[in-house]
Scaffold this motif. Structure first.
Motif, mmCIF file in Angstrom:
data_model
loop_
_atom_site.group_PDB
_atom_site.id
_atom_site.type_symbol
_atom_site.label_atom_id
_atom_site.label_comp_id
_atom_site.label_asym_id
_atom_site.label_seq_id
_atom_site.Cartn_x
_atom_site.Cartn_y
_atom_site.Cartn_z
ATOM 1 N N ASP A 193 0.716 -1.137 0.073
ATOM 2 C CA ASP A 193 0.069 0.047 -0.138
ATOM 3 C C ASP A 193 0.945 1.278 0.020
ATOM 4 O OD1 ASP A 193 -2.499 -1.416 0.095
ATOM 5 O OD2 ASP A 193 -2.442 -1.336 2.246
ATOM 6 N N LYS A 293 -5.967 2.019 5.016
ATOM 7 C CA LYS A 293 -6.648 1.760 3.729
ATOM 8 C C LYS A 293 -6.108 2.943 2.937
ATOM 9 C CE LYS A 293 -9.960 -1.937 4.830
ATOM 10 N NZ LYS A 293 -9.592 -1.953 6.139
ATOM 11 N N PRO A 294 -5.811 2.815 1.600
ATOM 12 C CA PRO A 294 -5.681 3.703 0.652
ATOM 13 C C PRO A 294 -6.653 4.830 0.492
ATOM 14 C CG PRO A 294 -4.524 2.082 -0.347
ATOM 15 C CD PRO A 294 -5.361 1.538 0.995
#
Length: 294
Positions: A193, A293-294
């Motif tokens: 990520d 999370k992106p």
């Protein structure tokens, strides 16, 4: 704990080896007012007065020879003989005048489950990497360090291959941090990520732990000059400069986060790594589910 210690924002990044943690640390080195401390428990684990050893083995002899060679070189780092576990804790809790942030990167397995030595006053964060990539990279590096391409992973000494293969120790520390309320919701970042969405992951991480963020952190100069500002052991700095060392070379030569590669397939992974990877994937998947999370 002194007033100045309380006023300093302190962050620990716990991780596994070959996780892109050094390039992440190099990136944060350019934050104004930050003091970087690099792998102090790892040095206590493998080189300090309480170090683990594998006496009589070929690998220990090669490792000792490399360290002896490195010890003849000049360095700005601290004397490895200081690196008892108690000394590391005190060093992490010490005052750093003029610094608003103390950031330490270290390996969970190097703590050896001595949780009473976890320094006070730190945010606890975690960096994970796909075990298929992590162990393949770790074995490749160990083969280079030990000058033996035929090395089997289970043959590595305990300071290179700990009892729970690094990921087990990381997961157990993660659980400990939560259960003892050292961090109610520990921050987790995944290396893929970070490589694929560096701006999103880095900005979220910095906001969560109180580190100033700007897009300027996404690019930096190549070279190891920034290491002169780090607090690290002399032997670690010296060993990296050896031909058989070079474990930080990719990170030091970097100028930004590169996009991630695909993980190797099972057919591409050495047979001795498959059982280790299968065990680690259970821990990895559990932590991955709670990641930023992106």
């Amino acid at each position: 704990m002194s007033d100045s210690t309380q006023a300093t924002n302190r962050v620990l990044l716990w991780t596994v080896n070959r996780s892109l943690s050094t390039v992440f640390t190099k990136c944060l080195s350019f934050v104004d007012g930050i003091q970087i401390i690099n792998e102090p428990f790892n040095i206590a684990n493998c080189c300090g007065p309480e170090r683990l050893r594998d006496d009589g083995s070929k690998m220990q002899a090669i490792f000792d020879a490399m360290l002896a060679k490195a010890s003849t070189m000049s360095s700005n780092g601290y004397d490895v003989s200081l690196s008892s576990y108690d000394w590391v804790k005190k060093m992490l809790e010490a005052d750093y005048p003029g610094k608003q942030i103390v950031f330490c990167k270290d390996f969970a397995f190097a703590l050896r489950e001595r949780y009473s030595l976890i320094p006070e006053g730190y945010h606890h964060t975690f960096l994970i990497r796909d075990p298929r990539k992590m162990y393949s990279s770790a074995k490749k590096l160990c083969a280079k360090l030990l000058q033996d391409d035929s090395v089997q992973y289970h043959e590595l000494p305990p300071y290179l291959n700990p009892p729970k293969h690094a990921f087990g120790e990381l997961y157990e520390l993660y659980q400990y941090v939560q259960s003892h309320e050292l961090e109610k919701v520990p921050i987790i970042i995944d290396a893929d990520d970070l490589q694929r969405h560096p701006g999103s992951i880095l900005s979220q991480y910095c906001e969560a732990v109180g580190i100033p963020y700007s897009d300027d952190l996404l690019e930096w100069e190549a070279g190891a000059g920034v290491v002169d500002t780090w607090q690290l052991a002399d032997i670690l700095e010296q060993a990296n400069k050896l031909e058989e060392g070079g474990f930080y070379d990719t990170a030091f030569s970097s100028t930004h986060f590169f996009p991630p590669s695909d993980p190797p397939t099972r057919d591409e992974i050495d047979d001795d790594l498959l059982p280790v990877i299968d065990k680690a994937m259970v821990f990895y998947d559990s932590m991955y589910a709670g990641r930023i999370k992106p």
